[in-house]
Design an enzyme around this catalytic site. Structure first.
Site, PDB file in Angstrom:
ATOM      1  N   TYR A 109       0.853  -1.180   0.000  1.00  0.00           N
ATOM      2  CA  TYR A 109       0.000   0.000   0.000  1.00  0.00           C
ATOM      3  C   TYR A 109       0.892   1.234   0.000  1.00  0.00           C
ATOM      4  O   TYR A 109       1.890   1.279   0.720  1.00  0.00           O
ATOM      5  CB  TYR A 109      -0.881   0.001   1.270  1.00  0.00           C
ATOM      6  CG  TYR A 109      -1.603   1.299   1.510  1.00  0.00           C
ATOM      7  CD1 TYR A 109      -2.887   1.503   1.011  1.00  0.00           C
ATOM      8  CD2 TYR A 109      -0.998   2.344   2.223  1.00  0.00           C
ATOM      9  CE1 TYR A 109      -3.544   2.701   1.206  1.00  0.00           C
ATOM     10  CE2 TYR A 109      -1.653   3.549   2.427  1.00  0.00           C
ATOM     11  CZ  TYR A 109      -2.920   3.723   1.913  1.00  0.00           C
ATOM     12  OH  TYR A 109      -3.567   4.910   2.107  1.00  0.00           O
ATOM     13  N   GLU A 198      -4.147   7.354  -3.237  1.00  0.00           N
ATOM     14  CA  GLU A 198      -4.082   6.062  -2.575  1.00  0.00           C
ATOM     15  C   GLU A 198      -3.842   4.989  -3.640  1.00  0.00           C
ATOM     16  O   GLU A 198      -4.587   4.918  -4.608  1.00  0.00           O
ATOM     17  CB  GLU A 198      -5.399   5.807  -1.858  1.00  0.00           C
ATOM     18  CG  GLU A 198      -5.311   4.665  -0.889  1.00  0.00           C
ATOM     19  CD  GLU A 198      -6.602   4.518  -0.091  1.00  0.00           C
ATOM     20  OE1 GLU A 198      -6.660   5.063   1.026  1.00  0.00           O
ATOM     21  OE2 GLU A 198      -7.542   3.890  -0.597  1.00  0.00           O
TER      22      GLU A 198
END
Ligand code: ADP
Ligand code: MG
Length: 253
Positions: A109, A198
């Site tokens: 991530y 993101e």
């Protein structure tokens, strides 16, 4: 203002942030033509809505033939996709993204958000990509590393080293690639007045490349005047739904 995954990936590509090749489609016919244009033998059919959790909701599916691309595109285009971010009424899928299938070895991530209190962008990263990062943040917050970058000095070598060591990446070649990835991401965040980016998951492939497999971007509305090309990415049909959603909680979006 938020944009679609396919639009975020256009911005990534412009800055040299590696992403799989893909093409947006608004009809089943176009989806199949896109898969043909991309070539290869594995494609991913991805619903384009302003919400995450599409995979679990049935809005992201792997196809191994053009027939399968057609079948899945028929299923997904026009469906009302319900995810943990859409609310129970879901969102109508009006666009698809047809993307080449990636050989996923690890799912990480990586994000950049604004820390309002410190007025600094913060790079967030985790080895626990691919699942709801909110759960990781809630249950195992130590698994998310946060690196504040002072805009006055920008992204420096020490930020990069903190990132790769924090993620436990020891191979020098991989370190170099990921640092370059993050530095480009920081640059595009700043230059486009983004509020948040993101990438979940950012994958490491079998051949040791890093790829943005997903992409979410939000912008500061008050700065959009400086970025007409981003203002053009506005999808009003999605925003109405966002506003309805926010309205239910008495918020202005
Ligand atoms: P969402 O976060 O909305 O569920 P993602 O883009 O993250 O949507 O896709 C969900 C999952 O589908 C990813 O975690 C990944 O495992 C898989 N996936 C997405 N794009 C690809 C791709 N191009 N190749 C292979 N797998 C993919
Ligand atoms: Mg995702």
């Amino acid at each position: 203002m938020n944009i679609h995954e396919y639009q975020a990936k256009q911005i990534f590509a412009k800055y040299g942030v590696p992403t799989p090749r893909g093409l947006m489609a608004e009809s089943v016919k176009q989806a199949v033509a896109n898969a043909e244009t991309l070539g290869g033998s594995v494609w991913v059919v991805k619903a384009q809505i302003h919400a995450g959790g599409r995979g679990l909701g049935g809005g992201v599916k792997l196809a191994r033939s053009l027939e399968e691309v057609e079948k899945l595109s028929k299923e997904i285009l026009g469906m009302t996709l319900v995810t943990h971010q859409t609310g129970p009424e879901g969102k109508l899928v009006q666009k698809l993204y047809i993307e080449e299938g990636a050989d996923i070895k690890e799912e990480l991530y990586l994000g950049v958000v604004l820390d309002r209190a410190r007025e600094m962008p913060v790079i967030m990263a985790s080895t626990e990509g691919g699942m709801a990062i909110e759960d990781v943040a809630h249950n195992t917050p130590e698994k998310i590393i946060k690196i504040a970058v002072d805009p006055a000095i920008g992204f420096q070598g020490f930020h990069g080293r903190e990132l790769v060591f924090g993620l436990g990446i020891t191979d020098p070649n991989e370190q170099k690639k990921l640092i370059s990835f993050a530095s480009k991401l920081y640059k595009l965040y700043m230059e486009n007045d983004a509020e948040m980016i993101e990438i979940n998951p950012l994958v490491k492939t079998g051949s040791g490349e890093f790829l943005a497999l997903d992409g979410k971007m939000g912008f500061d509305d008050s700065a959009l005047g400086r970025h007409p090309e981003i203002e053009e990415m506005r999808d009003v049909s999605e925003e109405d739904a966002d506003e309805r959603e926010a309205g239910k909680y008495g918020l202005s979006y």
